[in-house]
Design a protein around this motif. Structure first.
Motif, mmCIF file in Angstrom:
data_model
loop_
_atom_site.group_PDB
_atom_site.id
_atom_site.type_symbol
_atom_site.label_atom_id
_atom_site.label_comp_id
_atom_site.label_asym_id
_atom_site.label_seq_id
_atom_site.Cartn_x
_atom_site.Cartn_y
_atom_site.Cartn_z
ATOM 1 N N ILE A 212 0.469 -11.184 17.042
ATOM 2 C CA ILE A 212 0.497 -11.012 18.492
ATOM 3 C C ILE A 212 0.679 -9.554 18.901
ATOM 4 O O ILE A 212 0.195 -9.144 19.931
ATOM 5 N N VAL A 213 1.353 -8.756 18.064
ATOM 6 C CA VAL A 213 1.518 -7.343 18.420
ATOM 7 C C VAL A 213 0.168 -6.644 18.453
ATOM 8 O O VAL A 213 -0.063 -5.722 19.238
ATOM 9 N N LEU A 214 -0.752 -7.110 17.590
ATOM 10 C CA LEU A 214 -2.069 -6.477 17.516
ATOM 11 C C LEU A 214 -3.102 -7.223 18.365
ATOM 12 O O LEU A 214 -4.292 -6.985 18.258
ATOM 13 N N ASP A 215 -2.615 -8.138 19.199
ATOM 14 C CA ASP A 215 -3.527 -8.911 20.052
ATOM 15 C C ASP A 215 -3.024 -8.831 21.494
ATOM 16 O O ASP A 215 -2.692 -9.833 22.113
ATOM 17 N N PRO A 216 -2.936 -7.598 22.034
ATOM 18 C CA PRO A 216 -2.301 -7.421 23.336
ATOM 19 C C PRO A 216 -3.163 -7.954 24.471
ATOM 20 O O PRO A 216 -4.384 -8.005 24.370
ATOM 21 N N LYS A 217 -2.507 -8.364 25.560
ATOM 22 C CA LYS A 217 -3.203 -8.895 26.732
ATOM 23 C C LYS A 217 -2.865 -8.096 27.988
ATOM 24 O O LYS A 217 -2.995 -8.605 29.090
ATOM 25 N N GLY A 218 -2.359 -6.887 27.807
ATOM 26 C CA GLY A 218 -2.025 -6.075 28.972
ATOM 27 C C GLY A 218 -2.176 -4.603 28.652
ATOM 28 O O GLY A 218 -2.284 -4.227 27.479
ATOM 29 N N PRO A 219 -2.192 -3.737 29.682
ATOM 30 C CA PRO A 219 -2.470 -2.315 29.470
ATOM 31 C C PRO A 219 -1.428 -1.615 28.579
ATOM 32 O O PRO A 219 -1.788 -0.770 27.757
ATOM 33 N N ILE A 220 -0.146 -1.978 28.722
ATOM 34 C CA ILE A 220 0.885 -1.305 27.921
ATOM 35 C C ILE A 220 0.729 -1.672 26.446
ATOM 36 O O ILE A 220 0.667 -0.808 25.570
ATOM 37 N N SER B 98 17.509 -7.309 23.982
ATOM 38 C CA SER B 98 16.290 -6.528 24.136
ATOM 39 C C SER B 98 15.179 -7.462 24.585
ATOM 40 O O SER B 98 14.934 -8.493 23.964
ATOM 41 N N PHE B 99 14.557 -7.109 25.695
ATOM 42 C CA PHE B 99 13.576 -7.976 26.344
ATOM 43 C C PHE B 99 12.195 -7.672 25.797
ATOM 44 O O PHE B 99 11.700 -6.554 25.935
ATOM 45 N N TRP B 100 11.584 -8.657 25.156
ATOM 46 C CA TRP B 100 10.346 -8.370 24.423
ATOM 47 C C TRP B 100 9.312 -9.465 24.614
ATOM 48 O O TRP B 100 9.540 -10.615 24.239
ATOM 49 N N ILE B 101 8.167 -9.107 25.217
ATOM 50 C CA ILE B 101 7.001 -9.999 25.265
ATOM 51 C C ILE B 101 5.895 -9.254 24.523
ATOM 52 O O ILE B 101 5.169 -8.445 25.112
ATOM 53 N N PRO B 102 5.774 -9.459 23.204
ATOM 54 C CA PRO B 102 4.913 -8.599 22.373
ATOM 55 C C PRO B 102 3.491 -8.441 22.896
ATOM 56 O O PRO B 102 2.936 -7.345 22.820
ATOM 57 N N GLN B 103 2.884 -9.506 23.435
ATOM 58 C CA GLN B 103 1.481 -9.374 23.832
ATOM 59 C C GLN B 103 1.293 -8.588 25.119
ATOM 60 O O GLN B 103 0.183 -8.176 25.436
ATOM 61 N N LEU B 104 2.362 -8.373 25.849
ATOM 62 C CA LEU B 104 2.246 -7.553 27.063
ATOM 63 C C LEU B 104 2.665 -6.110 26.798
ATOM 64 O O LEU B 104 2.148 -5.175 27.408
ATOM 65 N N GLY B 105 3.609 -5.911 25.898
ATOM 66 C CA GLY B 105 4.045 -4.554 25.585
ATOM 67 C C GLY B 105 5.403 -4.545 24.931
ATOM 68 O O GLY B 105 6.045 -5.583 24.778
ATOM 69 N N GLY B 106 5.823 -3.341 24.571
ATOM 70 C CA GLY B 106 7.053 -3.189 23.789
ATOM 71 C C GLY B 106 8.306 -3.567 24.543
ATOM 72 O O GLY B 106 8.310 -3.753 25.753
ATOM 73 N N GLN B 107 9.386 -3.639 23.772
ATOM 74 C CA GLN B 107 10.654 -4.136 24.307
ATOM 75 C C GLN B 107 11.490 -3.026 24.950
ATOM 76 O O GLN B 107 11.231 -1.837 24.764
ATOM 77 N N LEU B 108 12.480 -3.451 25.738
ATOM 78 C CA LEU B 108 13.461 -2.512 26.289
ATOM 79 C C LEU B 108 14.811 -3.221 26.298
ATOM 80 O O LEU B 108 14.895 -4.421 26.540
#
Lengths: 662, 337
Positions: B30-38, B176-186
């Motif tokens: 999923i990290v390599l299958d992003p669905k958003g600009p970030i 740490s809030f992480w939605i891998p397919q949208l972008g990295g965590q914070l």
């Protein structure tokens, strides 16, 4: 009365888990067996006078190594338990609280109680021999360092069966590690176990810096020093600057928990993020503290088994020192995701990348030491050869992690787990194993069985790749570290099964190593030459194992690889250099040696008692423990009989016996 | 067009490499299958840095194999043996230079992307961003929609193609809030509100998790993040408003007790709840917040002040949040000076 005892013991002992009950029983039985054996063979006195009170760096080194191998076993069992739990989704093998405790203790034990003592063991055994010294600069302090480490480690380990293990992660981030998040005693065992052993580590760092700067054999310039000793110097300088940070940080956490201070609490103006910064200001240099000596070991081994001078000596020294300098400026890369802003992240990303430069140079220099060499492949060299590709790949994934914006996707995932295991196992563990195999004949005077060693080597290596390569992939699948269970539909199971198989292959490799040692002791093959591998540095110029005083006459050093040069002169039939010949023919003199002392053992044990008292907040025990510490200090201050001379005739007898064995 | 092609090619190569190692289907990465600009930019960066490193790693690995093989000791070998050869300025300068060049290149790329992908930087879009206030709790996620005045637990839904401004805080320990397919965590941290902009370019249900260990039931803090069409989203908001219970202050306090939770939906939540969570540890009238360090603490102070003076009590939660996040962003920019 009975109820009170029952209440107390159910809080005091960890109960209710069959795994832990099994461990408690087996620990009890082992202790009984040890006591019985020592009593039956009347070995108590021998144990006390020959080992527990010894200030001999060689014996202290051996004790460090034995302790670290026991800890490798404990940490390894922790790892296997975790891998079993992760082999299937939603498995009920370990419950969350137990799993959290196990990954916490696995991390602490492997870094602080396995890697550090194995490293200190090698420092102790090798450095004085390599620089032509008769002991370290402060032998009493050296013994104290060992026992502080040992009792610190025991205090930490005892939490497994008494009171409960810490479970807030190996670096114990607050507020989770504060009373609000961890009300149990596990976290107090963590603080005191690490605190006590950490003081020992700091003292060792100071001791070896002084030893290396002040006690080199006559004629040995710094830039002629063997590369392992250089790596020890860089590592110990790093210890001197990093460990005080750890001590202060843990002390502040202790104040929070014990006296209700508010350094890192959520309320009262505390700032948990400050702890995270501080702990990594120690934590990042710490990983370089353990890897630098491994670099030194590889440098020695590569030169010896290529039958060639180490390539780029000056570059190597410069690389070591610059790594230890830059290691202090990278800590924030452990939390790019804290949102410190682009400037901070860019700064720490770039400092982290800079470290890749000297590290890369070292790899080239090892390769070009082998280039135009004459390579042979006994076990120490096998570990070295296996290290290079493993560390190169691990280093590369480290560079990937240092790219701050990309780290937002790697952070806390199995990609990170795979990376640091690859550099810590592929770099540190492979390095220390290489060193252990290399210097084993020097330590004990016999060789290890090569065949079994090769089995262990292959199982370790194959096991490593099978275990950790899938974890990179799992990270890219979004699997987060410290999950004790996961959903079936994430598709993480196949790779987790592979990874678990790899972990068990490494477990098998460990069994091969134990078998190898047992086998080699049984079929004892005396190493008579003192120079098991046709070595290059001074430790190979004396008998194995080295006599108590190491060198009957201090050697006169004229070059880097001094022992090798000397052998070359002999081979060519040249006359010995006049200053060397003069030193060798000088009459023997009585040798000044430190006396054994029981004070380090007693003082460290007192710290253990005090620490245990602090953990349970038993005031009387704190007082007893600290009184023991103070009395030990006074006893040391007023003991004047701390050294003696070995008479010339005894030295002559020992040397003749060693030479007779040739 | 050309760039697009290169990007596809590079992705293909990279995926092929990963697949070769693991033998699994590519959708799972999923990290390599992003669905958003970030996520897209981060994937590019991962691929660029991997290839850049490979430029040096692959030759070194090959060189290692060749040297070990060629210079092994055996009778009658032809390779040269030079036991005293230990220095060559030319060679050493070369391999100080190679890593320096690679690292400088990578450092420049990293620097550019670090500023480009700063999490608190608003995304360029014609649409107004939607604010979602996220709180990590022991052990569940609470999502609040100040614009819509609804709240959810362990589930988040938003329209596609719309920038989402996540404001992150924590009730207790850090997560740490992480939605891998949208972008990295914070990180979500107590006592401060972090801003993370994400956007989903297509509809779908994305895996989200708490990536930083925060105690006992940490592994239960996974959630679905659903990106849907604007109409579907509006309908969902209406449905939640009409059919779900309200989150009261008492309800919140019950929720805050340690424990796991199923998905929950709430038709409303107490006004200023997020600000309350952020400032809950600041003592009344004390200068507690001033002792905070770093970029975010400052914005908390502002929020704390706002709370204290009630000057902005009429301003909607959304405007308040905007102030906070702007302050946040400004200070973040200054942090490194």
């Amino acid at each position: 009365m009975w109820d009170k005892i029952k209440d107390f013991s159910s809080e005091f002992f960890v109960t209710g888990d069959p795994l832990i009950l099994g461990a408690q029983v087996s620990i009890g039985l082992t202790l009984v067996a040890i006591v019985f054996t020592l009593t039956y063979f009347k070995k108590w006195r021998w144990l006390w006078t020959e080992w527990l009170t010894s200030v001999d760096h060689k014996k202290i080194g051996i004790m460090y190594i034995i302790a670290s191998i026991l800890m490798l076993f404990r940490g390894g069992v922790d790892a296997l338990l975790m891998r079993v739990q992760l082999a299937a989704p939603e498995l009920e093998f370990l419950h969350a609280d137990h799993y959290n405790a196990i990954f916490t203790t696995h991390g602490v034990i492997m870094i602080l109680f396995m890697a550090m003592p194995l490293m200190f063991g090698l420092f102790n055994i090798v450095v004085p021999l390599q620089i032509g010294a008769r002991d370290v600069a402060f032998p009493f302090l050296n013994s104290l360092s060992f026992w502080m480490f040992f009792f610190g480690a025991m205090l930490f380990n005892v939490s497994f069966i008494i009171g409960g293990s810490p479970d807030a992660g190996w670096l114990a981030y607050p507020p989770l590690s504060e009373l609000s998040g961890s009300p149990g005693v596990g976290q107090d065992f963590y603080i005191w176990g690490i605190q006590i052993s950490g003081i020992g580590s700091l003292a060792t760092g100071i001791n070896f810096v002084v030893t290396i700067l002040k006690m080199r054999a006559p004629g040995m310039k710094l830039m002629q020093m063997p590369m392992f000793s250089w790596s020890v110097l860089s590592s110990c300088v790093t210890i001197m600057f990093a460990f005080p940070i750890l001590t202060v940080t843990l002390f502040l956490l202790f104040l929070d928990r014990y006296l209700g201070a508010h350094f890192f609490t959520l309320d009262g103006g505390g700032n948990p993020m400050m702890y995270i910064n501080l702990i990594w200001m120690w934590g990042h240099p710490e990983v370089y503290i353990v890897i630098l000596p491994a670099f030194g070991i590889f440098s020695e081994i590569v030169a010896t088994f290529s039958k060639k001078k180490l390539f780029g000596y000056k570059s190597m020294v410069f690389a070591l020192m610059s790594i230890s300098f830059f290691s202090f400026f990278t800590w924030a890369h452990h939390f790019f995701t804290m949102g410190s802003g682009a400037n901070v992240n860019a700064f720490f990303a770039i400092t982290t990348m800079i470290i890749a430069i000297p590290t890369g140079v070292k790899v080239f220099n090892w390769l070009f030491t082998m280039y135009r060499g004459k390579l042979s492949f006994p076990t120490p060299m096998l570990w070295t050869i296996a290290f290079i590709p493993c560390f190169v790949v691990g280093g590369m994934t480290g560079v990937l992690l240092s790219v701050a914006p990309a780290d937002f996707q790697f952070h806390n995932s199995y990609f990170l787990i795979a990376h640091f295991h690859q550099v810590l196992i592929g770099g540190v563990v492979f390095g220390y194993f290489a060193g252990l195999y290399y210097w084993w004949p020097k330590m004990f005077g016999f060789r290890l069985h090569e065949g079994l060693g090769k089995w262990a080597f292959w199982f370790w290596n194959i096991g490593f790749y099978v275990c950790f390569m899938p974890q990179y992939a799992l990270g890219l699948m979004g699997m987060t570290r410290r999950f004790n269970e996961y959903d079936f539909d994430m598709g993480w199971q196949p790779l987790n099964v592979v990874s678990t198989v790899g972990a068990f292959l490494m477990g098998l490799a460990f069994i091969f190593q134990v078998w190898q040692i047992a086998h080699s002791i049984k079929f004892f093959k005396k190493e008579t030459s003192g120079d098991a591998w046709d070595g290059r540095t001074l430790e190979w110029s004396i008998p194995s194992p080295a006599p108590m005083y190491n060198f009957a006459r201090l050697p006169q050093v004229t070059s880097q690889d001094d022992w090798w040069e000397k052998k070359q002169r002999r081979l060519r039939g040249e006359a010995e250099l006049p200053e060397v010949a003069a030193a060798e023919q000088a009459p023997l003199e009585p040798i000044h040696m430190p006396r054994n002392s029981g004070i380090p053992f007693i003082m460290s044990f007192s710290w253990f008692v005090a620490g245990f008292g602090f953990v349970w907040d038993w005031k009387w025990m704190i007082v007893v423990g600290l009184a023991g510490v103070i009395i030990s200090m006074l006893a040391r201050s007023f003991s004047y009989n701390t050294d003696y001379y070995i008479p010339v005739d005894e030295v002559e007898r020992t040397e003749a016996a060693a030479r007779g064995a040739h | 067009m050309m760039r697009r092609k290169i990007r596809t090619l590079a992705t293909g190569l990279f995926l092929a490499m990963v697949l070769l190692i693991s033998g699994c289907s590519s959708e799972q990465y999923i990290v390599l299958d992003p669905k958003g600009p970030i996520g897209e930019s981060q994937k590019d960066l991962i691929i660029i840095s991997t290839l850049l490193c490979a430029v040096i790693i692959v030759p070194v690995l090959i060189l290692t194999a060749i040297i070990v093989w060629r210079y092994r000791d055996r009778p009658g070998r032809k390779a040269a043996y030079a036991p005293e050869w230990e220095h060559s300025t030319k060679l050493e300068v070369t391999w100080w230079a190679i890593p320096i060049v690679i690292i400088v290149t990578l450092a420049i790329i990293t620097g550019i992307y670090t500023y480009k992908l700063e999490p608190s930087k608003p995304l360029a879009s014609e649409k107004e961003p939607i604010t979602i206030q996220v709180t990590s709790m022991d052990w569940k996620w609470l999502f609040k929609y100040p614009g819509e005045n609804i709240a959810t637990v362990n589930y988040v839904k938003f329209p596609e193609d719309t920038p989402i401004r996540f404001q992150l805080t924590s009730d207790t320990a850090m997560n740490s809030f992480w939605i891998p397919q949208l972008g990295g965590q914070l990180y979500s941290m107590s006592g401060m509100a972090m801003t993370l902009y994400l956007q989903a370019d297509e509809q779908g249900s994305y895996y989200g998790s708490g990536a930083n260990f925060n105690g006992m039931d940490f592994a239960q803090m996974t959630f679905d993040a659903d990106a849907v069409s604007q109409e579907e989203y509006d309908a969902w908001v209406q449905e939640v408003k009409s059919s779900s219970p309200a989150l009261t202050m008492e309800g919140y306090e019950a929720l805050a007790k340690p424990g796991r939770s199923d998905v929950q939906l709430f038709s409303s939540f107490p006004e200023g709840l997020f600000e309350h969570i952020v400032t809950q540890y600041v003592e009344e009238g004390s200068s507690g917040a001033h002792s905070h360090h770093g970029a975010q603490a400052e914005s908390d102070e502002e929020e704390a002040d706002e709370e204290a003076h009630h000057d902005h009590s009429e301003a909607s939660a959304d405007t308040q949040a905007t102030d906070a996040s702007e302050a946040n962003h400004d200070h973040a920019g200054h942090a490194g000076h």
